[in-house]
Design an enzyme around this catalytic site. Structure first.
Site, PDB file in Angstrom:
ATOM      1  CE  LYS A  52      -3.892  -2.318   2.218  1.00  0.00           C
ATOM      2  NZ  LYS A  52      -4.772  -2.421   3.395  1.00  0.00           N
ATOM      3  CB  CYS A  68      -0.959   0.903   8.657  1.00  0.00           C
ATOM      4  SG  CYS A  68       0.167   2.095   9.376  1.00  0.00           S
ATOM      5  CG  ASP A  69      -3.458  -4.640   5.900  1.00  0.00           C
ATOM      6  OD1 ASP A  69      -4.217  -4.069   5.113  1.00  0.00           O
ATOM      7  OD2 ASP A  69      -3.698  -5.748   6.408  1.00  0.00           O
ATOM      8  CB  SER A  70      -4.601  -4.260  11.491  1.00  0.00           C
ATOM      9  OG  SER A  70      -3.923  -3.088  11.891  1.00  0.00           O
TER      10      SER A  70
END
Length: 200
Positions: A52, A68-70
């Site tokens: 991203k 960011c990614d969770s």
């Protein structure tokens, strides 16, 4: 002051940055998450964050891009956002009293220098034991349909979290202490993204 671009549609991440003194622009990456793979849940969170950030970084000059990614990991399985209310309810019913780990990948790209950094922060979650009625009511609010693992720490989901072991920012989607260290790692002082007022 450097331009900061958040490569995420997350309102929680935007709020965290704004409340901490930054004023980022938002540019959603459009990355096809199903095309990204990794050998572990934590690795996948990092790979998604990097994809991203790099997708957005390619279109902006002289900016600090934050991606960011969770993902929630329970029993070795990755949980992103639920596809439906029914799926969210099923996840909650299955995890009563369980423990999981919320992994948040962070990627910083300085498009001026080309330097970047990638880190994944992980926090253990101890889930409570909500009743079927409580799960149905929670899912009906719509809140769990838009977040990784179908829960939040700061919203209605907090009623059903018995505790965490780690950085709460990781669970909310962005760890500020980690981000500060990452910025330093690519040669960007915090004061370039968070202006400190000059007093006479």
């Amino acid at each position: 002051m450097r331009k900061v671009v958040l490569a995420s549609a997350s309102t929680a991440r935007l709020r965290i940055l704004r409340e901490a003194g930054a004023d980022p622009e938002v540019a959603v990456s459009g990355v096809d998450e199903s095309a990204v793979a990794a050998g572990s849940v934590a690795g996948l969170a990092g790979a998604l964050a990097r994809a991203k950030a790099r997708a957005v970084a390619g279109g902006v000059a002289d900016a600090i891009v934050i991606g960011c990614d969770s993902l929630l990991e329970v029993g070795g399985r990755a949980f992103g956002k639920p596809a439906s209310a029914e799926e969210a309810a099923a996840w909650w019913a299955a995890r009563r009293g369980a423990t999981g780990v919320l992994h948040t990948g962070h990627c910083v790209v300085d498009t001026a220098s080309g330097r970047d950094a990638l880190e994944v922060a992980s926090t253990r979650i101890r889930f409570g034991d909500p009743s079927d009625e409580e799960i149905a009511a929670y899912v009906a609010t719509g809140e769990p349909l838009h977040v990784a693992g179908a829960f939040t720490l700061e919203g209605r989901g907090a009623w059903f979290i018995d505790g965490i072991d780690g950085d709460p920012g990781t669970v909310m989607g962005l760890s500020l202490p980690l981000l500060r260290r990452m910025l330093a790692g690519v040669g960007v002082p915090l004061t370039e993204v968070w202006p400190v007022p000059v007093t006479a």
